[in-house]
Write an enzyme that holds these catalytic residues in place. Structure first.
Site, mmCIF file in Angstrom:
data_model
loop_
_atom_site.group_PDB
_atom_site.id
_atom_site.type_symbol
_atom_site.label_atom_id
_atom_site.label_comp_id
_atom_site.label_asym_id
_atom_site.label_seq_id
_atom_site.Cartn_x
_atom_site.Cartn_y
_atom_site.Cartn_z
ATOM 1 N N LYS A 154 35.893 36.311 44.146
ATOM 2 C CA LYS A 154 35.641 37.564 44.867
ATOM 3 C C LYS A 154 34.189 37.634 45.324
ATOM 4 O O LYS A 154 33.896 38.033 46.454
ATOM 5 C CB LYS A 154 35.999 38.765 43.976
ATOM 6 C CG LYS A 154 37.500 38.938 43.830
ATOM 7 C CD LYS A 154 37.904 39.893 42.725
ATOM 8 C CE LYS A 154 39.425 39.848 42.547
ATOM 9 N NZ LYS A 154 39.901 40.569 41.377
ATOM 10 N N GLN A 178 37.449 44.105 36.773
ATOM 11 C CA GLN A 178 38.428 43.027 36.601
ATOM 12 C C GLN A 178 39.299 43.311 35.365
ATOM 13 O O GLN A 178 38.779 43.567 34.278
ATOM 14 C CB GLN A 178 37.681 41.686 36.441
ATOM 15 C CG GLN A 178 38.585 40.482 36.380
ATOM 16 C CD GLN A 178 39.361 40.250 37.686
ATOM 17 O OE1 GLN A 178 38.828 40.412 38.786
ATOM 18 N NE2 GLN A 178 40.625 39.890 37.573
ATOM 19 N N ASP A 209 40.140 49.179 45.130
ATOM 20 C CA ASP A 209 41.391 48.618 44.616
ATOM 21 C C ASP A 209 42.565 49.559 44.882
ATOM 22 O O ASP A 209 43.725 49.165 44.772
ATOM 23 C CB ASP A 209 41.268 48.398 43.091
ATOM 24 C CG ASP A 209 41.210 46.918 42.733
ATOM 25 O OD1 ASP A 209 41.551 46.094 43.593
ATOM 26 O OD2 ASP A 209 40.846 46.612 41.592
#
Ligand code: NAD
Length: 386
Positions: free
Chosen positions: A91, A135, A158
Site C-alpha cells: 500500500k 491494517q 476503507d
C-alpha cells in the site's frame, strides 16, 4: 464479445462440444461492446487496476500543480504478522507510485489500545493526512471496533465507518467512501461493459467488508440482489438464476460450472491458499469459483490471482485522492457544521451524544445535529398533541 470457444470442460450445464462463449448476462442478450479489459471471456483485473492508478496519478498531479498539495494516506499496523506487513508495504509503495504522500505508524504487538487510539487521533487531526487505514487483523487484546470507530468519518477511505455503510444502504444518500474491494468488483463489471441495471445478481457471502457492501452497491445500481450465506439452503439453484455472481465466501472452488447460467458474469473475490507441492511456496491461490468449469459457461469471469485482487489497492488510492481533493479544495467545509462545532461545549447536548468529539469532523457533527433537530421536533409535536 469474443468469439473464443469454450474450453470443452466436462460441465453439466453445457455441451461438451466447443461452443461460442455465451454473451454476458444471458444467452439471448445482445453482446456488450468489446472491452479492452477482457481477453476472451476473462476479465483482466490487473489492466483495469493499472488504468485506475494511471487516472489517479494524473489527478494527483493536477492537484499538486494547482494547490501545491497532494493527498496523504496513513497506514497503521500493529504487530509483526508477515502477511500484514507485506500488504502494508504494498500500500505504501502504491501511494508513492501515484504521488500520494504516505504516512506510517508501525506499533509493536504489545501496544495498548490507548496507544493505538492515540495514533489514530493524531492522524485525524493531521491536515496532511486525508485517509486513514488500520491494517486488520489487530492483536487480540485490542478492540477492533473501537479503533475503526475512532477514525474520522471524513478520512475513512476503507469505507467501513457505520455512517458510510448506512448511507450506502439508504435510498437517495451517498456515502463519503464505499469499501474498496466491493467498489473494485463494480468497476470490473462497468469497465467490461457488463450491464448491472435490471439484472439478477447473487452475492455469495455477507461479510461487512465484501459481501454485504457488494450487495448494497449492486442494489444502488438497480440490480435485483439476493445474498447467499453459510445457512442458505439450495444455494446452487439460487446461483443458477444469476446474471451476475459475486463469489465472496472464502471457500475454495465453491461455485461449480453447473451452478452457472450460460452467459453469466462471475466476479470471484475469494483468495484461498491450497496445498500445491509443485509451487516453491508449497501452495497456490484459488478463488471461490471453479475457474475452468465456470469459464466454460460464463460470459465473463475474473481469474484468481489477477482479477479482484489488484483492484482493492487501486480503489484505496482513488478513495484517498477523492478525500484529498475534498480537503485541499475546501469542498468538505460545511458552514452549518462549523457553527455547530463552535457551539459544542463539553457539557452541551452534542458532547453528550458524541462523547468522543475529538475524533469527529464536520460530517459527523451534521449527523448528530440532525438527530438533535429530529428530537426537538418530536418534542414540539408531542407537546402539541397533549
Ligand atoms: P468472511 O469469512 O468474513 O465471510 C465469509 C462469508 O461467506 C460469510 O458471510 C459466510 O456466511 C459466507 N460463507 C461461508 N461459507 C459459505 C458457504 N459454504 N456457502 C455460502 N456462504 C458461505 O470472508 P471475507 O472477508 O468476506 O472474504 C471472503 C473471501 O474474499 C476470502 O477468500 C478472502 O480472502 C477474500 N478477499 C479478497 C480480497 C481481495 O482484495 N481480493 C479482499 C477481501 C477478501
Amino acid at each position: 464479445m469474443s468469439s473464443e470457444s469454450a474450453t470443452g470442460n466436462n460441465v453439466a450445464a453445457v455441451s461438451a462440444a466447443p461452443t461460442p462463449t455465451p454473451s454476458i448476462g444471458s444467452s439471448t442478450a445482445p453482446p456488450p461492446a468489446a472491452s479492452p479489459f477482457m481477453k476472451g471471456n476473462v476479465i483482466d483485473g490487473k489492466a483495469v487496476a493499472a488504468k485506475i492508478r494511471e487516472e489517479t496519478a494524473a489527478k494527483v498531479a493536477e492537484l499538486k500543480a494547482k494547490y501545491s498539495r497532494v493527498p496523504g494516506l496513513a497506514v497503521v499496523i500493529v504487530g509483526e504478522r508477515k502477511d500484514s506487513q507485506t500488504y502494508v508495504r504494498m500500500k505504501r509503495k502504491a501511494c508513492e507510485e501515484v504521488g500520494i504522500s504516505s504516512f506510517g505508524a508501525d506499533l509493536p504487538e504489545t501496544a495498548t489500545q490507548e496507544e493505538v487510539l492515540e495514533v489514530v487521533r493524531g492522524f485525524n487531526s493531521n491536515p496532511d493526512v486525508h485517509g486513514i487505514l488500520v491494517q486488520l487483523p489487530l492483536p487480540k487484546h485490542i478492540d477492533e471496533q473501537a479503533v475503526l470507530g475512532a477514525i474520522s468519518v471524513e478520512k475513512d477511505v476503507d469505507g467501513f465507518h457505520p455512517l458510510n455503510i448506512g448511507r450506502l444502504a439508504m435510498k437517495g444518500r451517498e456515502p463519503l467512501f464505499a469499501p474498496c474491494t466491493p467498489v473494485g468488483c463494480m468497476e470490473l463489471l462497468e469497465r467490461c461493459n457488463i450491464t448491472i441495471k435490471g439484472k439478477r445478481a447473487v452475492v455469495v457471502g455477507r461479510s461487512n467488508i465484501v459481501g454485504m457492501p457488494a450487495a448494497l452497491l449492486l442494489n444502488k445500481r438497480d440490480a435485483t440482489v439476493t445474498i447467499c450465506h453459510s445457512a442458505t439452503k439450495d444455494m446452487e439453484s439460487i446461483v443458477r438464476q444469476a446474471d451476475i455472481i459475486i463469489a465472496a465466501a472464502g471457500q475454495p472452488q465453491l461455485v461449480k460450472g453447473s451452478w452457472v447460467k450460460p452467459g453469466a458474469a462471475i466476479i470471484d473475490v475469494g483468495t484461498n491458499p491450497v496445498d500445491d507441492p509443485t509451487k516453491a511456496a508449497g501452495y497456490r491461490l484459488v478463488g471461490d469459483a471453479n475457474f475452468e468449469e465456470c469459464k466454460a459457461v460464463a460470459g465473463a469471469i475474473t481469474p484468481v490471482p489477477g482479477g479482484v485482487g489488484p483492484m482493492t489497492i487501486a480503489i484505496l488510492l482513488r478513495n484517498t485522492l477523492v478525500s484529498g481533493e475534498r480537503f485541499i479544495t475546501g469542498k468538505l467545509q460545511c458552514p452549518v457544521a462549523e457553527d455547530m462545532k463552535a457551539g459544542c461545549s463539553k457539557k452541551g447536548p452534542l458532547s453528550r451524544l458524541l462523547p468522543e468529539k475529538e475524533h469527529l469532523g464536520p460530517w459527523s457533527l451534521v449527523a448528530a445535529g440532525s438527530l438533535l433537530a429530529a428530537g426537538a421536533l418530536q418534542r414540539v409535536f408531542t407537546s402539541r398533541r397533549q
